[in-house]
Scaffold this active site. Sequence first.
Site, PDB file in Angstrom:
ATOM      1  CG  ASP A  41      -1.849   0.718   0.961  1.00  0.00           C
ATOM      2  OD1 ASP A  41      -1.625   1.997   0.886  1.00  0.00           O
ATOM      3  OD2 ASP A  41      -3.074   0.567   1.770  1.00  0.00           O
ATOM      4  CG  HIS A  42       3.053   4.092  -2.950  1.00  0.00           C
ATOM      5  ND1 HIS A  42       4.118   4.029  -1.953  1.00  0.00           N
ATOM      6  CD2 HIS A  42       3.869   3.737  -3.855  1.00  0.00           C
ATOM      7  CE1 HIS A  42       5.176   4.965  -2.950  1.00  0.00           C
ATOM      8  NE2 HIS A  42       5.238   4.882  -3.957  1.00  0.00           N
ATOM      9  NE  ARG A  43      -4.109   4.104   1.126  1.00  0.00           N
ATOM     10  CZ  ARG A  43      -5.233   3.238   1.640  1.00  0.00           C
ATOM     11  NH1 ARG A  43      -5.816   4.310   2.121  1.00  0.00           N
ATOM     12  NH2 ARG A  43      -5.128   1.775   2.200  1.00  0.00           N
ATOM     13  CB  ILE A  72       5.029   0.813   2.180  1.00  0.00           C
ATOM     14  CG1 ILE A  72       4.410   0.301   3.313  1.00  0.00           C
ATOM     15  CG2 ILE A  72       5.844   0.446   2.280  1.00  0.00           C
ATOM     16  CD1 ILE A  72       3.091  -1.106   3.165  1.00  0.00           C
TER      17      ILE A  72
END
Lengths: 558, 488
Positions: free
Chosen positions: A528-530, A532
């Site tokens: 989850d790029h939000r 990490i």
Amino acid sequence: MELETDKAVVEVPSSVSGTIKEILVKEGDKIKVGQVIFTADNNGAAAVAEPARKAEPSSKGATATPVQSPSGERAAAATKLQPSSPVAPTSQSAPQPTRATGPVAASEFRLQELGENISEGELVRLMIAPGVKVSEGQPVMELETEKAVVEVPSSVSGVVNEVKVKEGEKIKVGQVIFTLQGSASSPTEAVRPARGPVEHVSGQHGARLAFQAAIRAEGKTEEQALPPDQPRPHPAAFSMPAQLGKVAGTEHREAVPAAPHTRRLAREIGVDVYEVKGTGPGGRISEDDVKAHAKALVTAVAAAAQAPPRAGHFIEPKLPDFAKWGKIERVSMRGVRRKTAEHLAESWNTIPHVTQQDRADITELEQLRARFAPKAEQAGGKMTVTAIALKVCAAALKVFPQFNATIDMEEEEIIYKQYIHIGVAADTDRGLLVPVIRDVDKKNIVELAVELSQLSQKARDKKITLAEMEGGTFTITNLGGIGGTGFTPIVNHPEVAILGLSRSRTEPEWIAGKFEPRLILPLSLSYDHRLIDGADAARFLRWVAEAFEQPFLLSVQG
Amino acid sequence: MNETLITPLDGTPEDAEKLRIAVVGGGPGGYAAAFLAADLDMQVTLIDPEANPGGVCLYRGCIPSKALLHVAKLIEESQQSKNWGIEFPPPKIDLARLRTWKESVVKKLTGGLGQLSKQRHVEYIQGRAAFDNSTTLRISKTDNSEVVLSFDRIILATGSRPAIVPVFKLDSPRLMDSTGALNLEDIPGSLLVVGGGYIGLELGSVYAALGTRVTVVEMLPGLLPGADRDLVLPLHKRLEKMFAAILLNTTVASLKEDGGGIRATFEGTAVQEKDREQTFDRVLVSVGRKPNSEIPGLHTTQVHVGPRGFIEVNKQLQTADPAIYAIGDVVGEPMLAHKASHEGRVAAEAIAGHKVAFEPNAIPAVVFTDPEVAWCGLTETQAEKEKREIKVAKFPWGASGRAVTLDRPDGMTKLIVDPHTERVLGVGIVGAGAGELIAEGVLAIEMAALASDIAMTIHPHPTLSETVMESAEVFFGTSTHVFRPKHG
């Protein structure tokens, strides 16, 4: 009319005006949202009154009523007529909690909450019949839910009077399964509290939390299903309210101008009496004030419910008529497939995905694995790459706690879990199931191998329980048994990362000036790029790869 | 000791499904909790070292002391009656019979509780409990056998005991705590009461009425610390006449056995040099009570005990260990039986899954001296400390017809009122029978009554309860009888 919902007695205002022609309900009847209450003569035209939508959200925070089935249909809010005059909107009679409602002729058993996100199931096997004696805890039927076949135990004891369901039927949480004969007077759940250690946050505060949660949680069924007095399970085992000053209960909240009875009513229906505006002399809060406050809250919820769906939710375009181009077959998408479709769409829509690829040289590990395989076999498990990956990931999650977390956008908080429960995707003939192995960090590889074998078998045999598929903090999916050189797994929301394993192959590796045959395991980490960042993901995956490459490290660090 | 592991019920399936509750301690908190739990259809075991429920309150506290105070009051009135034209010879005191009577009162009430336990099918075990773990109790029975039982929930109601200050640790039969004083072994010629709280004053009054010369020592500047001074004043005046001396701002530096008595050395500015050393036949130490939270095996649970020895609980009376609840003296001040009973009932209901909380708006306090002192809700002292704006309305009992007919005008009723909402926040009463009158004040506060509600409620005439109504009238400046004693 006054309706007793799971939460409170609610006055239902008429939505039409005119002279009542015919009343279609009796006191004591259960009334569903949408049911016709009375017909009215309205200038000649017969109008039909339905209970206001208001009654509906009020059942939301209640114990076991599911609010929204995943497909979006609302579960009917079952309500009961309070024994008071049926038409005149009087509120004089004191509302009672369900359990205290007068003599109940025959008690009944309703389908209680089944687990996370499960609101209905298909009745596979019925184990009771009229006249049969049941006691609490005795299994009365088998239900096939979207995730598993579960045995449903009775929460009541007595002799079965009437069975209200048939095999093959779909049954919703809250639906009446059977009624009991005569004297067994414990109506459904209320009287007997759960035996397991129940966590109590202070009543008022807890009730309030739950009520607020219910208001906010459009679409978050697990929160809605929480009974008002038991707010979300807290990681800290016990939350002590502000130190109990000198006298228990007299810490600094001034005495509220409401009679003890009124305060209790508020507590029971989940209203913080300190927030109620008293209309009596000197600001005294009456029972009516509490009810009015509750109604206002409930109306606010109803309004919120009608608001457009959350931004970011994708509405699927209409499908063309495929039959125009050839023969088609339509098959209902049930059970695991539908659940998977919904859940993965939700994950995909919520999480900005990125997949990081890496390779681990497992030549040495493979030798070790082969050596220890008999040991695992003796213990009843299989020493697979997945079992080792469990151990590796547990160690990695300890080093990189943000991979063992969840984002709470609403509270703008990150929830770090202090436990490591890893789900392992299992391919079954019913579709994708994800059994969860608890406290992976506290188990050794042989134990993990055994547990993994058992759980996977259970999943394939449809014997896995819902509880065994809940609470994961990270997921591993291994497609290596089939093939592939890499893929992009979808994060299992609300988790934030998933590790995919592909098939290991012997490949030439350039080592010390020459090519050597090495066994290489391809790794794919979606995250989850939000939460990490790319660099962290690369570090995490490198850490994992190195742990595979140097199993000795694992025994030292893990 | 033989150890047997038994299940608490060899039960029918129905019993097996009931929630199993243990209540440790059979005082007013413990038995109230046990009885309500039984009424709520739980399977209840009540454990206490005494033969019957009752606890300190019935065996060594409220009840025996009130029996003796009743006698004290009779003696006092028989002397006061001289003023009314009735004269009695000095009383002949048969101490053995007095003791027997007091004990019969205790027996009657505790026996009644034993009966009530049986009627409710509460299993009563005479013994002491220790924890094996959060849900298992090892009970050493009074008959020297031991049982190990497990429960779903345990309620701790272990109460409190008289506090002992090291300086008073003196191995002498002349040194008593409240329990010893209630045993009434003799009527000493002189008695030193250490501590001017309610226990010391009540028991001091009993001995004074029986003819003992009583001296009270209090280290603070006033009797009954915590109570409003205007409520204490009439009591102080009367006690000054009854007691040989009341020494305020005074501490006891030492106590020594001294042949025929105990020699006490006092320290403090209020004591004159010649009075610094005095000898007493007996000494009663009543400097407070300590919670009984040293329960064996408690460390095997998650129960948390605070710095002052109180078990910490939330508003449902649940401890940090979710299976364990605690109520009464062991969870905090005020250490009063009626607070404990209410907590016991809340705990039982919370366990039954009801949405309840212990959050009274007022807990009444009563000192059963003569005159009695009683208060509830906000006190003036507390309002001052919190800088809360209040208005106080006082009605002197000299203006009460009933008080005058009793020849007891030494009383006062006051309301503490919120000047903006006119809501009654506190009530304080001093005078004969104040303890009975305070109940109206508690109800008024719990119901959020306004001063006008009380003023406009018709009170029976001629009773002392009218003083509550008239104090509300005083608030509005319209009291009928202030400064005008009532005729007929």
